[in-house]
Design an enzyme around this catalytic site. Sequence first.
Site, short mmCIF file in Angstrom:
data_model
loop_
_atom_site.label_atom_id
_atom_site.label_comp_id
_atom_site.label_asym_id
_atom_site.label_seq_id
_atom_site.Cartn_x
_atom_site.Cartn_y
_atom_site.Cartn_z
N LYS A 124 88.00 -31.62 46.42
CA LYS A 124 86.73 -31.93 45.76
C LYS A 124 85.91 -32.79 46.71
O LYS A 124 86.46 -33.52 47.55
CB LYS A 124 86.96 -32.70 44.45
CG LYS A 124 85.88 -32.43 43.41
CD LYS A 124 86.03 -31.07 42.77
CE LYS A 124 85.01 -30.86 41.66
NZ LYS A 124 85.24 -29.60 40.95
N ASP A 164 79.15 -27.89 41.76
CA ASP A 164 79.64 -28.70 40.66
C ASP A 164 78.41 -29.35 40.05
O ASP A 164 77.28 -28.85 40.23
CB ASP A 164 80.66 -29.74 41.16
CG ASP A 164 81.47 -30.37 40.02
OD1 ASP A 164 81.10 -31.46 39.58
OD2 ASP A 164 82.46 -29.76 39.57
#
Length: 447
Positions: A124, A164
């Site tokens: 991430k 995201d």
Amino acid sequence: MNVKLFLDDLRVRFPNEPEYLQAVEEVVTSIADVYDTYPVFERYNLLERLCIPDRVIMFRVSWVDDNGKVRNNMGYRVQHNNAIGPYKGGIRFHSSVNLSILKFLAFEQTFKNSLTTLAMGGAKGGSDFSPRGKSDMEVMRFCQAFVNELWRQIGPDTDVPAGDIGVGGREVGYMYGWYKKMTREFTGTFTGKGLDFGGSLIRPEATGYGNVYFLLNMLATRGISLEGKKVAVSGSGNVALYTAQKLLSLGAKVVSFSDSDGSIVIPEGVSQEQFDEIFEIKTLYRGRVSEFAERHPDTCTYYRRERPWRHVACDIAMPSATQNELDGDDARALLQAGCFAVSEGANMPSTPEAVDEFQKARILYAPGKAANAGGVSVSGLEMAQNSQKIRWTAEDVDCRLRDIMADIHSQCVEYGKEDGGYVDYVRGANTAAFLKVARAMIAQGIM
């Protein structure tokens, strides 16, 4: 394994990372018994190795705003685990981004990607930069500066970022364009790309659609139909909007949306025409849900600075906004109002107290690492299409997505079914994902 000692040690080592510690505790407590049945795991100190990221990359991002002023933000990439495939996970641009949040998301991503059955590890990244209120040129300059620091760390067989919160098709396009310039290659290093340069059909819809498909599999275990059910959705980004779109197509009633400014509740459910209006406000004009409430005061109530959970009567809740948005009081309010199923579209949107309430009530409860895996699944399918230099039809991608979500559900049932028939989807998802990653790590030795 002494779970308490293990968690206490992590708290001492990472004292200022509450989200990361919360995510680790949720997984460790649910797989402790399974872990202890394999002595080789402890001998290899596997759990500690799995919980701590392979590496964390941190950097300053300097960019120039429209007034010619130099701005500075922090940038991060957490490459958590690549035991079963290249690092894979989104990039988040939001003012709340910090190392704790990204470590929790990368940790969760490792388990989520394991459940998809595709060859993807977990990662991430992101920045405390917020695209909200910025011009297209400012967003472009920031994205280019961000990738200028990151491009050496990523690649189609190394680390494949995606979008995201705060990172949609526009941002992915800018980042991919700069990556392509720096590397002088056209490869599938980013997913969520535009259809004209390697993107996959139904990628924007995938997380929302996948969540609904997982929900359908859960409801089927109790012989419950989705048609006519009232569903509360939080958020109003891609996940929430496409969750609602799929729900409406299947005959459900969507009774809420939200954003960072507040929530709207429509007790009788939005019509298709009203949903199209909300979709336009959010995607075309980047507006706020309050604008819809102002246009429809007779059928819609707006709650400023509040989530919808304590204000809505629903059969099903699908939190699709952000982490820890649904607490214990929210959970009790939902249960009291008759909610019998919760399927998470966001990552870890329910606090531990809320999860405990749902499990004590024995309702259908699907954690995000299982229910929202549709997005990364289609990202994996995009990677496959890029590798083969082909594009599948929307129907083909959607069919594969349905199959993946059904397979994830089957894994959760296999490892989470208890005496009496109740399925603990948290335990099931964590156990299935953990065992796959753990076996791969053992097979590859100590690295």
